[in-house]
Design an enzyme around this catalytic site. Sequence first.
Site, PDB file in Angstrom:
ATOM      1  N   ASP A 169       7.535   4.217  -9.984  1.00 56.49           N
ATOM      2  CA  ASP A 169       7.261   2.684  -9.905  1.00 56.49           C
ATOM      3  C   ASP A 169       6.477   2.591 -11.283  1.00 56.49           C
ATOM      4  O   ASP A 169       5.817   3.033 -11.842  1.00 56.49           O
ATOM      5  CB  ASP A 169       6.045   2.402  -8.877  1.00 56.49           C
ATOM      6  CG  ASP A 169       5.826   0.937  -8.984  1.00 56.49           C
ATOM      7  OD1 ASP A 169       6.089   0.060  -9.893  1.00 56.49           O
ATOM      8  OD2 ASP A 169       5.188   0.377  -7.794  1.00 56.49           O
ATOM      9  N   GLY A 178       0.804  -1.215   0.033  1.00 55.17           N
ATOM     10  CA  GLY A 178      -0.068   0.020   0.176  1.00 55.17           C
ATOM     11  C   GLY A 178       0.723   1.225  -0.013  1.00 55.17           C
ATOM     12  O   GLY A 178       0.457   2.396   0.654  1.00 55.17           O
ATOM     13  N   THR A 205       1.409   3.141  -2.477  1.00 51.07           N
ATOM     14  CA  THR A 205       1.029   4.503  -3.229  1.00 51.07           C
ATOM     15  C   THR A 205      -0.394   5.139  -2.352  1.00 51.07           C
ATOM     16  O   THR A 205      -0.218   6.251  -2.464  1.00 51.07           O
ATOM     17  CB  THR A 205       0.513   3.818  -4.853  1.00 51.07           C
ATOM     18  OG1 THR A 205       1.527   3.271  -5.189  1.00 51.07           O
ATOM     19  CG2 THR A 205      -0.235   4.981  -5.356  1.00 51.07           C
TER      20      THR A 205
END
Length: 348
Positions: free
Chosen positions: A58, A33, A35
């Site tokens: 990413d 998690g 992001t």
Amino acid sequence: MEADFEPLEPSLRNIIDQKSLKWIFVGGKGGVGKTTCSCSLAVQLAKDRESVLIISTDPAHNISDAFDQKFTKVPSKVNGFDNLFAMEIDPNVGLNELPDEYFEGENSAMKLSKGVFQEIIGALPGIDEAMSYAEVMKLVKAMNFSTVVFDTAPTGHTLRLLSFPQVVEKGLGKLLRLKMKLAPFISQMGSLFGMQDFNADTLTGKLEEMLTIIRQVNEQFRNPDQTTFVCVCIAEFLSLYETERLVQELTKCGIDTHNIIVNQLLFRREGQAPCAMCSARYKVQGKYLDQIADLYEDFHVVKLPLLDKEVRGAEKVKKFSVNLIEPYSPEKAAAEAVAEEEEEGTSK
């Protein structure tokens, strides 16, 4: 003695309050998690800073999904904000995709120098990827954002990103030291092809300019007043192992880290009987939370909940971001959910 070791505040308020911070990295193992956490942090920073940029390094580029808005390699304003911008870069882009403006000049010498430049740089391991980062850093510095948040790729890529200033500085330093030896040869090549302007200065001018920026970034990355790294994990063995490895590598690189987010946690609500699976998971998570408390007693450890719905769209990110500043309360969350349902029912 116990009183001397009170746990630090379980929030990221310390980051919000540290106005000198310019670069904030958010990273960890894949699937924890990162992001959601980096977007939430950027939202909280935007309340307190003049301008904030969040950059995804990413390849999956999940910030577009988090904000439910398409972003590109050029900073774009996030919907619903006046001072929050986002961009996505591909860390695997090489020099072939550097803009032509990087090799300005109308004469054929500059066109040839681009090819020569790519050949020389390509021969130095790690420089190709690092130079694409260098160009991004040059762009970001020119735009003068108050704070830049990096939503990084899984751990291995992240460590490469953080070491890129050293890689570039070392590689370009070698090239510049060779300049005097190569200068006569380069001038002869220019004369041979009838290009009097093509000389060693043409080839190394841009390198010297880039090296100055790289040295500044390198210095800033290792300055705890300007740079910090937020580690994100979940309460499981592999994630905790990866986090410890990341913390050690960051320490070795001289990069500040003193905040850890433990995501996707189960919280027990008073008066609610959990299912057998939830009880088992709660017990496992409790074991690793105890280990995290022992390992990182000098860190701010933020505990975030596992939600029954995705955090997607600017409004949901805004709502979730509050958990970075105020410790999550399952009772409070339940009361808010009931209030929302009643409001939706009334509006219908």
